[in-house]
Design a protein around this motif. Structure first.
Motif, short mmCIF file in Angstrom:
data_model
loop_
_atom_site.label_atom_id
_atom_site.label_comp_id
_atom_site.label_asym_id
_atom_site.label_seq_id
_atom_site.Cartn_x
_atom_site.Cartn_y
_atom_site.Cartn_z
N ARG A 5 38.49 -24.01 66.64
CA ARG A 5 39.02 -23.79 65.30
C ARG A 5 40.21 -24.69 65.02
O ARG A 5 40.39 -25.18 63.92
N THR A 26 32.55 -21.14 50.46
CA THR A 26 31.99 -20.56 51.68
C THR A 26 30.78 -21.33 52.19
O THR A 26 30.14 -22.08 51.47
N ARG A 27 30.48 -21.07 53.46
CA ARG A 27 29.23 -21.53 54.07
C ARG A 27 28.17 -20.46 53.86
O ARG A 27 28.47 -19.36 53.43
N THR A 31 26.56 -20.33 48.33
CA THR A 31 27.91 -20.89 48.31
C THR A 31 28.72 -20.17 47.24
O THR A 31 28.30 -20.04 46.10
N HIS A 34 35.91 -18.69 47.81
CA HIS A 34 36.55 -17.64 48.60
C HIS A 34 38.06 -17.73 48.59
O HIS A 34 38.73 -16.80 49.01
N THR A 50 36.40 -24.69 58.33
CA THR A 50 36.20 -23.73 59.41
C THR A 50 34.78 -23.20 59.35
O THR A 50 33.96 -23.66 58.54
N GLU A 51 34.51 -22.18 60.15
CA GLU A 51 33.18 -21.55 60.09
C GLU A 51 32.96 -20.85 58.76
O GLU A 51 31.82 -20.60 58.37
N ASN A 52 34.02 -20.55 58.01
CA ASN A 52 33.89 -19.91 56.69
C ASN A 52 33.98 -20.89 55.52
O ASN A 52 33.46 -20.61 54.46
N THR A 53 34.65 -22.02 55.71
CA THR A 53 34.86 -22.98 54.63
C THR A 53 34.02 -24.23 54.85
O THR A 53 34.22 -24.95 55.82
N SER A 54 33.08 -24.46 53.91
CA SER A 54 32.21 -25.63 54.05
C SER A 54 32.58 -26.75 53.08
O SER A 54 32.19 -27.89 53.27
#
Length: 78
Positions: A5, A26-27, A31, A34, A50-54
């Motif tokens: 991360r 979001t991912r 979409t 967020h 991150t894994e949440n933000t694409s």
């Protein structure tokens, strides 16, 4: 500490005018927005993928710095 991360890509956004919007998206299958931030002229924000933000959407005049290079958003006619 989760090293993956910490090492994710990030961007630096420098507002060149008041009211620059930064929107995190979001991912996943759908979409969605967020997170939203507003910057005034001269303010800086570091945003990380991150894994949440694409994706990150920027509205307004700003300088964006990435490891891939720099670019300008918004109308640069002024």
């Amino acid at each position: 500490m989760d090293e993956d991360r910490v090492l994710d890509d990030y961007v630096c956004v420098l507002a060149l005018e008041d009211g620059v919007s930064i929107i995190g998206m979001t991912r996943g299958r759908d979409t969605k927005f967020h997170h939203t931030e507003k910057l005034d002229k001269g303010e800086v924000m570091l945003a990380q993928f991150t894994e949440n933000t694409s994706a990150i959407k920027i509205r307004g005049k700003a300088k964006i710095l990435t490891k891939y290079g720099d670019l300008l958003s918004g109308s640069q006619d002024d």
